[in-house]
Design a protein around this motif. Sequence first.
Motif, PDB file in Angstrom:
ATOM      1  N   ALA A 255       0.836  -1.206   0.000  1.00 54.40           N
ATOM      2  CA  ALA A 255       0.000   0.000   0.000  1.00 54.40           C
ATOM      3  C   ALA A 255       0.869   1.254   0.000  1.00 54.40           C
ATOM      4  O   ALA A 255       0.584   2.219  -0.724  1.00 54.40           O
ATOM      5  CB  ALA A 255      -0.937   0.002   1.206  1.00 54.40           C
ATOM      6  N   ARG A 256       1.922   1.247   0.797  1.00 53.68           N
ATOM      7  CA  ARG A 256       2.810   2.414   0.856  1.00 53.68           C
ATOM      8  C   ARG A 256       3.520   2.626  -0.480  1.00 53.68           C
ATOM      9  O   ARG A 256       3.644   3.766  -0.951  1.00 53.68           O
ATOM     10  CB  ARG A 256       3.812   2.262   1.995  1.00 53.68           C
ATOM     11  N   LEU A 257       3.971   1.543  -1.106  1.00 48.09           N
ATOM     12  CA  LEU A 257       4.624   1.664  -2.407  1.00 48.09           C
ATOM     13  C   LEU A 257       3.654   2.141  -3.481  1.00 48.09           C
ATOM     14  O   LEU A 257       4.007   2.993  -4.315  1.00 48.09           O
ATOM     15  CB  LEU A 257       5.259   0.328  -2.819  1.00 48.09           C
ATOM     16  N   LEU A 258       2.431   1.615  -3.478  1.00 48.13           N
ATOM     17  CA  LEU A 258       1.422   2.061  -4.448  1.00 48.13           C
ATOM     18  C   LEU A 258       1.091   3.532  -4.255  1.00 48.13           C
ATOM     19  O   LEU A 258       0.904   4.267  -5.228  1.00 48.13           O
ATOM     20  CB  LEU A 258       0.153   1.219  -4.313  1.00 48.13           C
TER      21      LEU A 258
ATOM     22  N   LYS B  69      -7.565   2.366  -3.961  1.00 45.41           N
ATOM     23  CA  LYS B  69      -8.146   3.348  -4.875  1.00 45.41           C
ATOM     24  C   LYS B  69      -9.642   3.540  -4.681  1.00 45.41           C
ATOM     25  O   LYS B  69     -10.150   4.633  -4.895  1.00 45.41           O
ATOM     26  CB  LYS B  69      -7.863   2.949  -6.316  1.00 45.41           C
ATOM     27  N   GLY B  70     -10.357   2.493  -4.285  1.00 47.41           N
ATOM     28  CA  GLY B  70     -11.796   2.659  -4.230  1.00 47.41           C
ATOM     29  C   GLY B  70     -12.494   1.766  -3.251  1.00 47.41           C
ATOM     30  O   GLY B  70     -13.703   1.611  -3.328  1.00 47.41           O
TER      31      GLY B  70
ATOM     32  N   GLU C  53       3.142   6.067  -6.051  1.00 45.21           N
ATOM     33  CA  GLU C  53       2.857   6.170  -7.488  1.00 45.21           C
ATOM     34  C   GLU C  53       4.137   6.256  -8.322  1.00 45.21           C
ATOM     35  O   GLU C  53       4.195   6.942  -9.331  1.00 45.21           O
ATOM     36  CB  GLU C  53       1.945   7.373  -7.774  1.00 45.21           C
ATOM     37  N   ARG C  54       5.174   5.550  -7.891  1.00 45.76           N
ATOM     38  CA  ARG C  54       6.448   5.529  -8.617  1.00 45.76           C
ATOM     39  C   ARG C  54       6.737   4.182  -9.251  1.00 45.76           C
ATOM     40  O   ARG C  54       7.653   4.059 -10.049  1.00 45.76           O
ATOM     41  CB  ARG C  54       7.606   5.855  -7.663  1.00 45.76           C
ATOM     42  N   TYR C  55       5.975   3.161  -8.863  1.00 44.91           N
ATOM     43  CA  TYR C  55       6.303   1.796  -9.261  1.00 44.91           C
ATOM     44  C   TYR C  55       5.140   1.135  -9.978  1.00 44.91           C
ATOM     45  O   TYR C  55       3.981   1.359  -9.646  1.00 44.91           O
ATOM     46  CB  TYR C  55       6.636   0.940  -8.026  1.00 44.91           C
ATOM     47  N   THR C  56       5.486   0.276 -10.933  1.00 45.26           N
ATOM     48  CA  THR C  56       4.476  -0.573 -11.562  1.00 45.26           C
ATOM     49  C   THR C  56       4.219  -1.760 -10.635  1.00 45.26           C
ATOM     50  O   THR C  56       4.992  -2.020  -9.709  1.00 45.26           O
ATOM     51  CB  THR C  56       4.972  -1.100 -12.922  1.00 45.26           C
ATOM     52  N   TYR C  57       3.148  -2.477 -10.905  1.00 46.48           N
ATOM     53  CA  TYR C  57       2.862  -3.673 -10.110  1.00 46.48           C
ATOM     54  C   TYR C  57       4.018  -4.669 -10.205  1.00 46.48           C
ATOM     55  O   TYR C  57       4.402  -5.281  -9.221  1.00 46.48           O
ATOM     56  CB  TYR C  57       1.571  -4.346 -10.579  1.00 46.48           C
ATOM     57  N   ARG C  58       4.583  -4.816 -11.402  1.00 45.88           N
ATOM     58  CA  ARG C  58       5.699  -5.739 -11.598  1.00 45.88           C
ATOM     59  C   ARG C  58       6.910  -5.299 -10.787  1.00 45.88           C
ATOM     60  O   ARG C  58       7.589  -6.118 -10.164  1.00 45.88           O
ATOM     61  CB  ARG C  58       6.059  -5.831 -13.091  1.00 45.88           C
TER      62      ARG C  58
END
Length: 110
Positions: A59-62, A91-92, A65-70
Amino acid sequence: MVEIRDNDQSAAGESRAEAQAQLALVLARLSDPQAVAMLLDDLCTPAERRALAERWHVARLLAEERYTYRQIHDLTGVSTTTITRVARFLKGGDAGGYRAALAATTKDDQ
């Protein structure tokens, strides 16, 4: 996962929803991170603690907003399925727990 309904009663007459509300209240009242960690040690198996920590890390990495899921998968080893699920709730998600926790940590960092 078991669906929690208000009419699910324990032998003591407390619903599962009431038990969850009590747990949330206790966690909110514990202001010492060590006390929270000790409670989590008592409540959760090591695998459950790891899973919770992994989801929080994702959650912190998402949120950055710097990283893709991969990239998050490569950094953490967490499955892309879990990353997608965390992202969906971040997100929702109806509960908004990730967003509230991230806002609280941002506030603490200021």
